[in-house]
Write a protein that holds these residues in place. Structure first.
Motif, PDB file in Angstrom:
ATOM      1  N   ARG A 200      29.756  45.726  28.767  1.00  0.00           N
ATOM      2  CA  ARG A 200      30.383  47.312  28.717  1.00  0.00           C
ATOM      3  C   ARG A 200      29.387  48.032  28.009  1.00  0.00           C
ATOM      4  O   ARG A 200      29.121  49.190  28.324  1.00  0.00           O
ATOM      5  CB  ARG A 200      31.884  47.250  28.442  1.00  0.00           C
ATOM      6  CG  ARG A 200      32.667  46.895  29.348  1.00  0.00           C
ATOM      7  CD  ARG A 200      33.943  47.050  28.656  1.00  0.00           C
ATOM      8  NE  ARG A 200      34.962  46.424  29.767  1.00  0.00           N
ATOM      9  CZ  ARG A 200      35.827  47.044  30.481  1.00  0.00           C
ATOM     10  NH1 ARG A 200      35.837  48.435  30.575  1.00  0.00           N
ATOM     11  NH2 ARG A 200      36.693  46.494  31.061  1.00  0.00           N
ATOM     12  N   GLU A 216      27.046  41.633  44.213  1.00  0.00           N
ATOM     13  CA  GLU A 216      27.347  42.897  43.946  1.00  0.00           C
ATOM     14  C   GLU A 216      26.618  43.426  42.739  1.00  0.00           C
ATOM     15  O   GLU A 216      26.199  42.632  41.773  1.00  0.00           O
ATOM     16  CB  GLU A 216      29.000  42.994  43.549  1.00  0.00           C
ATOM     17  CG  GLU A 216      29.440  44.357  43.411  1.00  0.00           C
ATOM     18  CD  GLU A 216      30.970  44.534  43.277  1.00  0.00           C
ATOM     19  OE1 GLU A 216      31.644  43.571  43.868  1.00  0.00           O
ATOM     20  OE2 GLU A 216      31.631  45.373  42.691  1.00  0.00           O
ATOM     21  N   ARG A 222      31.656  50.879  36.129  1.00  0.00           N
ATOM     22  CA  ARG A 222      32.092  50.761  37.471  1.00  0.00           C
ATOM     23  C   ARG A 222      32.433  49.196  37.932  1.00  0.00           C
ATOM     24  O   ARG A 222      33.514  48.892  38.313  1.00  0.00           O
ATOM     25  CB  ARG A 222      31.114  51.161  38.526  1.00  0.00           C
ATOM     26  CG  ARG A 222      31.606  51.192  39.645  1.00  0.00           C
ATOM     27  CD  ARG A 222      30.756  51.747  41.005  1.00  0.00           C
ATOM     28  NE  ARG A 222      31.131  51.138  42.215  1.00  0.00           N
ATOM     29  CZ  ARG A 222      32.098  51.817  42.577  1.00  0.00           C
ATOM     30  NH1 ARG A 222      32.542  53.186  42.380  1.00  0.00           N
ATOM     31  NH2 ARG A 222      32.903  51.230  43.734  1.00  0.00           N
ATOM     32  N   ASN A 225      35.644  48.284  36.037  1.00  0.00           N
ATOM     33  CA  ASN A 225      36.937  49.073  36.205  1.00  0.00           C
ATOM     34  C   ASN A 225      37.316  49.060  37.589  1.00  0.00           C
ATOM     35  O   ASN A 225      38.619  48.975  37.899  1.00  0.00           O
ATOM     36  CB  ASN A 225      36.642  50.399  35.792  1.00  0.00           C
ATOM     37  CG  ASN A 225      36.667  50.801  34.299  1.00  0.00           C
ATOM     38  OD1 ASN A 225      36.985  49.745  33.604  1.00  0.00           O
ATOM     39  ND2 ASN A 225      35.761  51.560  33.939  1.00  0.00           N
ATOM     40  N   ALA A 226      36.265  48.989  38.615  1.00  0.00           N
ATOM     41  CA  ALA A 226      36.577  48.989  40.003  1.00  0.00           C
ATOM     42  C   ALA A 226      35.695  48.075  40.891  1.00  0.00           C
ATOM     43  O   ALA A 226      34.476  48.545  41.508  1.00  0.00           O
ATOM     44  CB  ALA A 226      36.653  50.363  40.435  1.00  0.00           C
ATOM     45  N   PRO A 227      35.628  46.827  40.557  1.00  0.00           N
ATOM     46  CA  PRO A 227      34.719  46.003  41.215  1.00  0.00           C
ATOM     47  C   PRO A 227      35.056  46.136  42.648  1.00  0.00           C
ATOM     48  O   PRO A 227      36.178  46.275  43.178  1.00  0.00           O
ATOM     49  CB  PRO A 227      35.065  44.444  40.942  1.00  0.00           C
ATOM     50  CG  PRO A 227      36.512  44.526  40.368  1.00  0.00           C
ATOM     51  CD  PRO A 227      36.425  45.848  39.831  1.00  0.00           C
ATOM     52  N   GLU A 228      33.882  45.990  43.679  1.00  0.00           N
ATOM     53  CA  GLU A 228      34.142  46.295  45.056  1.00  0.00           C
ATOM     54  C   GLU A 228      34.475  45.149  45.843  1.00  0.00           C
ATOM     55  O   GLU A 228      35.455  45.144  46.726  1.00  0.00           O
ATOM     56  CB  GLU A 228      32.901  46.674  45.554  1.00  0.00           C
ATOM     57  CG  GLU A 228      32.803  48.372  45.233  1.00  0.00           C
ATOM     58  CD  GLU A 228      31.584  48.880  45.821  1.00  0.00           C
ATOM     59  OE1 GLU A 228      30.895  48.233  46.573  1.00  0.00           O
ATOM     60  OE2 GLU A 228      31.243  50.242  45.664  1.00  0.00           O
ATOM     61  N   GLU A 230      35.899  41.089  46.976  1.00  0.00           N
ATOM     62  CA  GLU A 230      37.057  40.499  46.679  1.00  0.00           C
ATOM     63  C   GLU A 230      36.741  39.432  45.529  1.00  0.00           C
ATOM     64  O   GLU A 230      37.421  38.922  44.695  1.00  0.00           O
ATOM     65  CB  GLU A 230      37.460  39.775  47.906  1.00  0.00           C
ATOM     66  CG  GLU A 230      38.195  40.885  48.762  1.00  0.00           C
ATOM     67  CD  GLU A 230      39.232  41.625  48.056  1.00  0.00           C
ATOM     68  OE1 GLU A 230      40.098  40.894  47.330  1.00  0.00           O
ATOM     69  OE2 GLU A 230      39.420  42.847  48.177  1.00  0.00           O
ATOM     70  N   LYS A 233      36.409  40.599  42.396  1.00  0.00           N
ATOM     71  CA  LYS A 233      37.822  41.003  41.664  1.00  0.00           C
ATOM     72  C   LYS A 233      38.322  39.675  41.254  1.00  0.00           C
ATOM     73  O   LYS A 233      39.043  39.647  40.187  1.00  0.00           O
ATOM     74  CB  LYS A 233      38.603  41.552  42.772  1.00  0.00           C
ATOM     75  CG  LYS A 233      38.378  42.853  42.976  1.00  0.00           C
ATOM     76  CD  LYS A 233      39.304  43.657  44.098  1.00  0.00           C
ATOM     77  CE  LYS A 233      38.587  44.935  44.564  1.00  0.00           C
ATOM     78  NZ  LYS A 233      39.048  45.180  45.995  1.00  0.00           N
TER      79      LYS A 233
END
Ligand code: ADP
Ligand code: MG
Length: 240
Positions: A200, A216, A222, A225-228, A230, A233
């Motif tokens: 980070r 990814e 990003r 905070n907001a992995p795209e 699945e 995640k």
């Protein structure tokens, strides 16, 4: 500075890297993370020719690696690598560990090499330990010697493969601090690590690997905070 294009590799019938693509700009710090067995170590080792590739192409500065290219000595000199397991020479002192490749590979005079080694060992906080042997040092100190040893060849790129994974928790930060200061001085770095604080704060981008693919690529904030995907995640849910 580094471009990895369409890189694939198999061990027998097992495909460990699947059409990997990535670019790293000069001075950029890229973190690679992902589950165990996803191909992170294999990918990072292709960048300095420690692993060959079956297809695709890798460029590092002026060097080009492709299947069948075997002249890698100059590339290895300009790409430093630090491993989880330190890999120091156990029979050599700290000073000699940081000197030997300079004299043997770069043919630097001994006095010049030692001067450089002392200066690097001071930079990583180990000037008081130069006459010791690796076994007399803590894991964190050994890893800092390994970093100094890699830097001694004036690499243009530094690769780190889980450099803090083998360390006791209280030693992790002393190694991450050295890596952070290296990044601040503009070193181009690729780091396989699960140290999310480092990622980070220091990384410009994160590559997430799973099953031999780069699933990814995102800027670090990003990604966390907001992995795209699945898969990212699920990975983050397991480690955070
Ligand atoms: P990671 O660093 O993400 O844990 P690796 O790159 O070490 O993953 O390994 C990826 C996969 O390739 C693993 O399933 C591993 O067992 C396999 N592998 C690694 N090296 C070899 C090898 N020399 N021969 C066969 N399989 C290997
Ligand atoms: Mg690995």
């Amino acid at each position: 500075m580094i471009s990895i294009s369409h890189v694939s590799k198999s061990y027998g019938t097992f495909q460990v890297l699947k059409d990997c693509n990535a670019e790293v700009a000069r001075g950029e710090v890229v973190v690679i993370c992902g589950p165990s067995g996803s191909g992170k170590s294999t990918l990072i080792k292709t960048v300095n020719g420690l692993e060959t590739i079956d297809s695709g192409e890798i460029k590092v500065g002026d060097f080009r690696l492709a299947p069948g290219v075997t002249h890698m000595a100059a590339l290895r000199r300009s790409v430093g690598m630090v491993f989880q397991s330190f890999e120091l020479f156990p029979h050599l002192t700290v000073l000699s560990n940081v000197t030997i490749a300079q004299t043997k590979v770069l043919r630097r005079p001994k006095a010049v090499a030692e001067e450089k080694a002392r200066s690097l060992l001071t930079r990583v906080g180990l000037s008081a330990h130069i006459t010791k042997y690796p076994a007399q040092l803590s894991g964190g100190q050994q890893q800092r010697v390994a970093i100094a040893r890699a830097l001694a060849l004036d690499p243009e790129v530094m690769l780190f493969d889980e450099p803090t994974s083998a360390l006791d928790p209280e030693m992790v930060n002393e190694v991450l601090d050295v890596m952070t200061s290296l990044a601040k001085q503009g070193m181009t770095m690729i780091c396989v690590t699960h140290e999310m604080g480092f990622a980070r704060n220091v990384a410009s981008r994160v590559l997430f690997m799973d099953g031999g693919e780069i699933v990814e690529t995102a800027d670090a904030a990003r990604f966390f905070n907001a992995p795209e995907s699945e898969r990212a995640k699920a990975f983050l849910a397991r480690i955070l």
